[in-house]
Scaffold this active site. Structure first.
Site, PDB file in Angstrom:
ATOM      1  N   ASP A  60      -9.002 -25.896 -87.899  1.00 41.14           N
ATOM      2  CA  ASP A  60      -8.245 -26.862 -88.701  1.00 41.14           C
ATOM      3  C   ASP A  60      -9.202 -27.864 -89.342  1.00 41.14           C
ATOM      4  O   ASP A  60      -8.980 -29.071 -89.289  1.00 41.14           O
ATOM      5  CB  ASP A  60      -7.193 -27.557 -87.831  1.00 41.14           C
ATOM      6  CG  ASP A  60      -6.071 -28.186 -88.667  1.00 41.14           C
ATOM      7  OD1 ASP A  60      -5.953 -27.850 -89.866  1.00 41.14           O
ATOM      8  OD2 ASP A  60      -5.316 -29.008 -88.117  1.00 41.14           O
ATOM      9  N   GLY A  77       0.015 -36.202 -82.442  1.00 39.55           N
ATOM     10  CA  GLY A  77      -0.231 -37.274 -81.493  1.00 39.55           C
ATOM     11  C   GLY A  77      -0.531 -38.560 -82.218  1.00 39.55           C
ATOM     12  O   GLY A  77      -0.506 -38.621 -83.438  1.00 39.55           O
ATOM     13  N   GLU A 128     -14.898 -40.729 -78.161  1.00 40.62           N
ATOM     14  CA  GLU A 128     -15.890 -41.537 -78.860  1.00 40.62           C
ATOM     15  C   GLU A 128     -15.226 -42.222 -80.069  1.00 40.62           C
ATOM     16  O   GLU A 128     -14.366 -41.637 -80.711  1.00 40.62           O
ATOM     17  CB  GLU A 128     -16.977 -40.550 -79.324  1.00 40.62           C
ATOM     18  CG  GLU A 128     -18.081 -41.116 -80.139  1.00 40.62           C
ATOM     19  CD  GLU A 128     -19.086 -40.016 -80.546  1.00 40.62           C
ATOM     20  OE1 GLU A 128     -18.864 -38.818 -80.270  1.00 40.62           O
ATOM     21  OE2 GLU A 128     -20.099 -40.391 -81.155  1.00 40.62           O
ATOM     22  N   VAL A 178      -3.343 -41.920 -82.184  1.00 43.25           N
ATOM     23  CA  VAL A 178      -4.658 -42.334 -81.708  1.00 43.25           C
ATOM     24  C   VAL A 178      -4.769 -43.841 -81.893  1.00 43.25           C
ATOM     25  O   VAL A 178      -4.474 -44.351 -82.975  1.00 43.25           O
ATOM     26  CB  VAL A 178      -5.779 -41.638 -82.519  1.00 43.25           C
ATOM     27  CG1 VAL A 178      -7.140 -42.079 -82.015  1.00 43.25           C
ATOM     28  CG2 VAL A 178      -5.634 -40.123 -82.432  1.00 43.25           C
ATOM     29  N   LEU A 202      -4.963 -46.346 -84.771  1.00 42.69           N
ATOM     30  CA  LEU A 202      -5.999 -45.925 -85.724  1.00 42.69           C
ATOM     31  C   LEU A 202      -5.503 -44.824 -86.645  1.00 42.69           C
ATOM     32  O   LEU A 202      -5.948 -44.690 -87.775  1.00 42.69           O
ATOM     33  CB  LEU A 202      -7.221 -45.385 -84.969  1.00 42.69           C
ATOM     34  CG  LEU A 202      -8.049 -46.372 -84.166  1.00 42.69           C
ATOM     35  CD1 LEU A 202      -9.104 -45.629 -83.368  1.00 42.69           C
ATOM     36  CD2 LEU A 202      -8.681 -47.402 -85.088  1.00 42.69           C
ATOM     37  N   GLY A 203      -4.602 -44.022 -86.142  1.00 40.65           N
ATOM     38  CA  GLY A 203      -4.142 -42.921 -86.977  1.00 40.65           C
ATOM     39  C   GLY A 203      -3.077 -42.115 -86.275  1.00 40.65           C
ATOM     40  O   GLY A 203      -2.937 -42.155 -85.051  1.00 40.65           O
ATOM     41  N   GLY A 236      -1.579 -38.152 -86.432  1.00 39.24           N
ATOM     42  CA  GLY A 236      -1.671 -36.822 -87.000  1.00 39.24           C
ATOM     43  C   GLY A 236      -0.347 -36.117 -86.799  1.00 39.24           C
ATOM     44  O   GLY A 236       0.678 -36.759 -86.552  1.00 39.24           O
ATOM     45  N   GLY A 237      -0.376 -34.795 -86.882  1.00 37.23           N
ATOM     46  CA  GLY A 237       0.853 -34.039 -86.718  1.00 37.23           C
ATOM     47  C   GLY A 237       1.358 -34.062 -85.278  1.00 37.23           C
ATOM     48  O   GLY A 237       2.549 -33.930 -85.024  1.00 37.23           O
ATOM     49  N   ASP A 254     -11.326 -41.741 -91.682  1.00 37.90           N
ATOM     50  CA  ASP A 254     -11.368 -40.286 -91.880  1.00 37.90           C
ATOM     51  C   ASP A 254     -11.679 -39.988 -93.347  1.00 37.90           C
ATOM     52  O   ASP A 254     -11.595 -40.861 -94.214  1.00 37.90           O
ATOM     53  CB  ASP A 254     -10.095 -39.609 -91.377  1.00 37.90           C
ATOM     54  CG  ASP A 254      -8.856 -40.052 -92.120  1.00 37.90           C
ATOM     55  OD1 ASP A 254      -8.807 -39.863 -93.351  1.00 37.90           O
ATOM     56  OD2 ASP A 254      -7.953 -40.614 -91.470  1.00 37.90           O
TER      57      ASP A 254
HETATM   58  P1  ADP Z   1      -3.596 -34.911 -84.572  1.00 32.54           P
HETATM   59  O1  ADP Z   1      -3.973 -33.865 -83.579  1.00 32.54           O
HETATM   60  O2  ADP Z   1      -2.245 -35.472 -84.317  1.00 32.54           O
HETATM   61  O3  ADP Z   1      -3.794 -34.463 -86.006  1.00 32.54           O
HETATM   62  P2  ADP Z   1      -6.109 -36.375 -84.734  1.00 32.54           P
HETATM   63  O4  ADP Z   1      -6.983 -36.220 -83.549  1.00 32.54           O
HETATM   64  O5  ADP Z   1      -6.451 -35.568 -85.936  1.00 32.54           O
HETATM   65  O6  ADP Z   1      -4.575 -36.165 -84.315  1.00 32.54           O
HETATM   66  O7  ADP Z   1      -6.098 -37.924 -85.117  1.00 32.54           O
HETATM   67  C1  ADP Z   1      -5.196 -38.418 -86.118  1.00 32.54           C
HETATM   68  C2  ADP Z   1      -5.909 -39.456 -86.992  1.00 32.54           C
HETATM   69  O8  ADP Z   1      -6.354 -40.562 -86.171  1.00 32.54           O
HETATM   70  C3  ADP Z   1      -7.179 -38.943 -87.674  1.00 32.54           C
HETATM   71  O9  ADP Z   1      -6.892 -38.302 -88.913  1.00 32.54           O
HETATM   72  C4  ADP Z   1      -8.007 -40.219 -87.834  1.00 32.54           C
HETATM   73  O10 ADP Z   1      -7.565 -40.929 -88.977  1.00 32.54           O
HETATM   74  C5  ADP Z   1      -7.627 -41.030 -86.592  1.00 32.54           C
HETATM   75  N1  ADP Z   1      -8.596 -40.835 -85.490  1.00 32.54           N
HETATM   76  C6  ADP Z   1      -8.601 -39.803 -84.605  1.00 32.54           C
HETATM   77  N2  ADP Z   1      -9.603 -39.893 -83.706  1.00 32.54           N
HETATM   78  C7  ADP Z   1     -10.267 -41.012 -84.010  1.00 32.54           C
HETATM   79  C8  ADP Z   1     -11.424 -41.665 -83.437  1.00 32.54           C
HETATM   80  N3  ADP Z   1     -12.071 -41.151 -82.387  1.00 32.54           N
HETATM   81  N4  ADP Z   1     -11.845 -42.817 -84.008  1.00 32.54           N
HETATM   82  C9  ADP Z   1     -11.185 -43.325 -85.081  1.00 32.54           C
HETATM   83  N5  ADP Z   1     -10.094 -42.767 -85.663  1.00 32.54           N
HETATM   84  C10 ADP Z   1      -9.635 -41.618 -85.152  1.00 32.54           C
HETATM   85 MG    MG Z   2      -5.554 -34.050 -86.982  1.00 35.11          MG
END
Ligand code: ADP
Ligand code: MG
Ligand code: MG
Length: 273
Positions: free
Chosen positions: A142, A21, A95, A23, A15-16, A18-19, A102
């Site tokens: 953040d 991890g 959830e 998801v 799904l995504g 980030g810096g 996002d």
């Molecule tokens: P990091 O700590 O690496 O920044 P995030 O928790 O911000 O990771 O998640 C990275 C990306 O994954 C988010 O910007 C979003 O696009 C997607 N994402 C994170 N959590 C969810 C979720 N619960 N449902 C759908 N997409 C998610």
């Molecule tokens: Mg993030």
């Protein structure tokens, strides 16, 4: 440990990222519930904290998410269902609103910038989420478009990603964290790490970027000099609220309540799309 996790959940598409991890979508095997599964490496998540009033210490991101959801949840903060410890990572079961994206991608799908009525609807929910976190003794630190999910049907928001957060204390922080484009000038100039006023500054940066389609500050010099240029066409109320959140001195910035009762939020919401 993996065998236990794999017997309970089936990971799906990414799904995504980030810096810190990745998801992915996932399904709870027992009942088919749609969840999100976040993998965070242990090497970047060595901070442990103890929730006030408890004895066990937990990984920071887990502890902070528990603090904002127990005893009372907020509809604009993403819920953590459970978590697992693996030999070299943590797995957070979260959830998953559906359909969602996002705010960064949402903005891209709206030609980069959002109408003021839509931005009002979004900002109100972000401020309520931030306010709930501070009521629970947590600072997110953040808040930015990448860390906010929006349900594209209902336009309900969820604040996500507590990996840079900290306990809210009366004293300034020991260190700073977050994303540089959102740092307030007192962090860069005086080395003073106040909590809520820094959050309010980041809300000003966020609001600017929602209605303009780009970040207000391109470099640290711009932040320090408060080099803020508004494009044509923004309402006076919107500019006024942005400038208040981006006040040079932390004590001159509004509280969350003052933001929510700002006149901009009373301007008619004609046309939300
Ligand atoms: P990091 O700590 O690496 O920044 P995030 O928790 O911000 O990771 O998640 C990275 C990306 O994954 C988010 O910007 C979003 O696009 C997607 N994402 C994170 N959590 C969810 C979720 N619960 N449902 C759908 N997409 C998610
Ligand atoms: Mg993030
Ligand atoms: Mg994170």
């Amino acid at each position: 440990a993996w065998a236990v996790f794999e017997s309970l959940y089936t990971p799906g598409e990414l799904l995504g990222q980030g810096g810190f991890g990745s998801v992915c979508a996932g399904v709870r095997n027992a009942d088919g519930k749609q969840v999100a599964i976040k993998f965070v490496g242990k090497e970047v998540n060595e901070d442990f904290i103890t929730i006030p009033g408890e004895t066990e210490s937990l990984p920071l991101e887990v502890a902070l998410m528990q603090m904002v959801s127990k005893p009372n949840r907020h509809e604009n903060v993403l819920e953590l269902y459970e978590w697992f410890e693996m030999p070299d990572c943590y797995i957070l079961i979260l959830e998953r609103p559906s359909p969602c994206t996002d705010l960064c991608h949402f903005q891209e799908d709206h030609n980069g910038w959002l109408s003021e009525p839509l931005a009002q609807h979004i900002m109100r929910q972000v401020v309520q989420a931030a306010s709930h976190c501070s009521d629970c003794g947590v600072l997110h630190r953040d808040i930015k478009a990448e860390n906010i999910l929006i349900n594209t049907d209902t336009l309900q928001l969820k604040l996500i990603d507590f990996g840079c957060g900290d306990l809210l204390q009366d004293t300034p922080f020991r260190y700073y964290a977050g994303t540089r484009a959102y740092f307030p000038p007192e962090w860069l100039c005086e080395g003073e790490y106040f909590g809520i006023p820094a959050t309010v500054w980041s809300l000003g940066v966020l609001l600017f970027s929602l209605v303009c389609g780009y970040l207000p500050f391109q470099c640290e010099g711009d932040i320090i000099e408060r080099n803020i240029h508004f494009p044509e066409g923004l309402s006076e109320g919107c500019r006024d609220l942005i400038l208040w959140c981006l006040a040079r001195h932390p004590s001159s910035r509004p509280t969350f309540e003052e933001i929510l009762s700002h006149k901009w939020f009373e301007e008619p919401q004609k046309n939300i799309e």
